[in-house]
Write a protein that holds these residues in place. Sequence first.
Motif, mmCIF file in Angstrom:
data_model
loop_
_atom_site.group_PDB
_atom_site.id
_atom_site.type_symbol
_atom_site.label_atom_id
_atom_site.label_comp_id
_atom_site.label_asym_id
_atom_site.label_seq_id
_atom_site.Cartn_x
_atom_site.Cartn_y
_atom_site.Cartn_z
ATOM 1 N N TRP A 278 21.667 -37.952 12.504
ATOM 2 C CA TRP A 278 21.390 -37.393 13.815
ATOM 3 C C TRP A 278 19.992 -36.799 13.805
ATOM 4 C CZ3 TRP A 278 24.360 -35.272 10.057
ATOM 5 C CH2 TRP A 278 24.155 -33.940 9.689
ATOM 6 N N GLY A 279 19.575 -36.256 14.945
ATOM 7 C CA GLY A 279 18.216 -35.736 15.074
ATOM 8 C C GLY A 279 17.413 -36.632 15.994
ATOM 9 N N SER A 280 16.343 -37.194 15.486
ATOM 10 C CA SER A 280 15.523 -38.128 16.258
ATOM 11 C C SER A 280 14.775 -39.025 15.281
ATOM 12 C CB SER A 280 14.524 -37.368 17.146
ATOM 13 O OG SER A 280 13.361 -37.007 16.417
ATOM 14 N N PRO A 281 14.120 -40.083 15.759
ATOM 15 C CA PRO A 281 13.373 -40.954 14.845
ATOM 16 C C PRO A 281 12.217 -40.266 14.130
ATOM 17 C CG PRO A 281 13.827 -42.116 16.882
ATOM 18 C CD PRO A 281 14.192 -40.668 17.111
ATOM 19 N N ARG A 282 11.847 -39.052 14.585
ATOM 20 C CA ARG A 282 10.762 -38.328 13.934
ATOM 21 C C ARG A 282 11.260 -37.216 13.011
ATOM 22 N NH1 ARG A 282 6.509 -39.756 12.553
ATOM 23 N NH2 ARG A 282 5.403 -37.806 13.001
ATOM 24 N N VAL A 283 12.554 -36.956 13.026
ATOM 25 C CA VAL A 283 13.158 -36.027 12.059
ATOM 26 C C VAL A 283 14.636 -36.388 11.981
ATOM 27 C CG1 VAL A 283 13.377 -34.254 13.860
ATOM 28 C CG2 VAL A 283 13.652 -33.626 11.442
ATOM 29 N N VAL A 284 15.031 -36.983 10.877
ATOM 30 C CA VAL A 284 16.386 -37.500 10.725
ATOM 31 C C VAL A 284 17.178 -36.590 9.785
ATOM 32 C CG1 VAL A 284 17.786 -39.497 10.089
ATOM 33 C CG2 VAL A 284 15.481 -39.842 11.017
ATOM 34 N N PHE A 285 18.279 -36.063 10.291
ATOM 35 C CA PHE A 285 19.163 -35.225 9.483
ATOM 36 C C PHE A 285 20.307 -36.076 8.945
ATOM 37 C CE2 PHE A 285 17.154 -32.229 12.440
ATOM 38 C CZ PHE A 285 16.668 -31.289 11.542
ATOM 39 N N LEU A 286 20.639 -35.846 7.676
ATOM 40 C CA LEU A 286 21.661 -36.644 7.013
ATOM 41 C C LEU A 286 22.688 -35.740 6.361
ATOM 42 C CD1 LEU A 286 19.088 -38.932 5.220
ATOM 43 C CD2 LEU A 286 20.586 -39.720 7.043
ATOM 44 N N ALA A 287 23.929 -36.181 6.376
ATOM 45 C CA ALA A 287 24.996 -35.524 5.625
ATOM 46 C C ALA A 287 25.526 -36.536 4.620
ATOM 47 C CB ALA A 287 26.106 -35.057 6.556
ATOM 48 N N VAL A 288 25.254 -36.306 3.361
ATOM 49 C CA VAL A 288 25.762 -37.192 2.317
ATOM 50 C C VAL A 288 26.742 -36.406 1.446
ATOM 51 C CG1 VAL A 288 23.630 -38.541 2.315
ATOM 52 C CG2 VAL A 288 23.897 -36.679 0.680
ATOM 53 N N GLU A 289 27.568 -37.130 0.733
ATOM 54 C CA GLU A 289 28.506 -36.473 -0.174
ATOM 55 C C GLU A 289 27.730 -35.596 -1.158
ATOM 56 O OE1 GLU A 289 31.667 -36.494 -0.033
ATOM 57 O OE2 GLU A 289 32.215 -38.223 1.192
ATOM 58 N N GLU A 290 28.187 -34.367 -1.353
ATOM 59 C CA GLU A 290 27.455 -33.431 -2.204
ATOM 60 C C GLU A 290 27.247 -33.990 -3.612
ATOM 61 O OE1 GLU A 290 25.846 -30.667 -1.737
ATOM 62 O OE2 GLU A 290 26.295 -30.526 0.408
ATOM 63 N N LYS A 291 28.227 -34.670 -4.139
ATOM 64 C CA LYS A 291 28.098 -35.219 -5.486
ATOM 65 C C LYS A 291 27.086 -36.367 -5.531
ATOM 66 C CE LYS A 291 31.980 -38.450 -4.970
ATOM 67 N NZ LYS A 291 33.300 -38.872 -5.499
ATOM 68 N N GLU A 292 26.729 -36.898 -4.356
ATOM 69 C CA GLU A 292 25.779 -38.010 -4.272
ATOM 70 C C GLU A 292 24.405 -37.560 -3.776
ATOM 71 O OE1 GLU A 292 26.251 -41.037 -5.233
ATOM 72 O OE2 GLU A 292 28.408 -41.023 -5.603
ATOM 73 N N LEU A 293 24.228 -36.244 -3.593
ATOM 74 C CA LEU A 293 23.008 -35.748 -2.969
ATOM 75 C C LEU A 293 21.762 -36.114 -3.769
ATOM 76 C CD1 LEU A 293 21.657 -34.149 -0.723
ATOM 77 C CD2 LEU A 293 22.161 -32.043 -1.985
ATOM 78 N N ASP A 294 21.759 -35.866 -5.061
ATOM 79 C CA ASP A 294 20.595 -36.193 -5.881
ATOM 80 C C ASP A 294 20.327 -37.689 -5.888
ATOM 81 O OD1 ASP A 294 20.121 -33.546 -6.531
ATOM 82 O OD2 ASP A 294 21.291 -33.637 -8.385
ATOM 83 N N ALA A 295 21.391 -38.485 -6.004
ATOM 84 C CA ALA A 295 21.226 -39.939 -6.047
ATOM 85 C C ALA A 295 20.714 -40.472 -4.716
ATOM 86 C CB ALA A 295 22.556 -40.596 -6.407
ATOM 87 N N ALA A 296 21.208 -39.927 -3.612
ATOM 88 C CA ALA A 296 20.751 -40.375 -2.297
ATOM 89 C C ALA A 296 19.286 -40.029 -2.085
ATOM 90 C CB ALA A 296 21.610 -39.736 -1.207
#
Length: 289
Positions: free
Chosen positions: A182-200
């Motif tokens: 969500w957000g906009s094409p100029r600032v994109v907010f992401l929710a990823v699995e916490e255990k995958e945060l570093d890998a993402a």
Amino acid sequence: PLPFTGLGDKGLDLLLKDGVNPALILKSETVYQRLAGRGVPSFAFIREAFKQGVYTHLTHAGSTLVPCGDLTDLMGRLRSAVETGPSPAYLYAYWDGVDSAAHADGPASEGCAAAIARFCDQFQREFLDRLDPESAKDVVLMITADHGHIEVEPSDIVFLDRFPNLTSRFAKSPAGKPITPWGSPRVVFLAVEEKELDAAQAALQKKFGAQAWILKTAEATRDGLFGPGESHPEWRHRAGNLVLLPRENGTFWYPYADGAIGTLKGLHGGLTPDEMLIPLAAADLPALL
């Protein structure tokens, strides 16, 4: 205004039928409510098309809404309020014509220049030139914008649904569905699995590091990217745990139902000076007459 409607749905305030509480939009006092507490009435001059909807009524709570047809009508109603309205008072007027033209055609386009020229012409002819000088005494005028704009190329947008190293790591909603960006094409907010945060973050950095900054939201917040002071308790929920900020005039997005976002030639929300720095003009009104 924000439609308060589910993704892909058409209409206004359809989320109300789903039992979504509109109070989640804004949970603090408006400037109008604070002024009312000090005995100062407020009037908000907005487009007729914007007068309906829970978003408008929440963000303008404490003011008297004054719907306006076109720009000439807005200037006339604003002038009348200065001449015959209560004093002291706070008058807020918003016109979306310049923003709309910048989005559709780009901020450097002839269409945007024409929209600016029309606003200035109407402001001069319908407000300043026709205003009773006696009524202008003790009135301060401020003109500003809520953001700037940059030129973008719609065909250059990077669609994140084509990057499985990211989409496979999306966090899940209570219903078990992926939480998409969500957000906009100029600032994109992401929710990823916490255990995958570093890998993402590492995967995005490897793929797009030359095109964008990829930051952990907690670290960006701590370092002041979103402003000084303590963050609101809901900030973490609303901002996700990873943020992607395109460099220069780049754009990233996740395609949704309507696809309209990929047609805009002007956008804002990023870190360039043209997006972040806005003018603020202030003057005693009699000095302009």
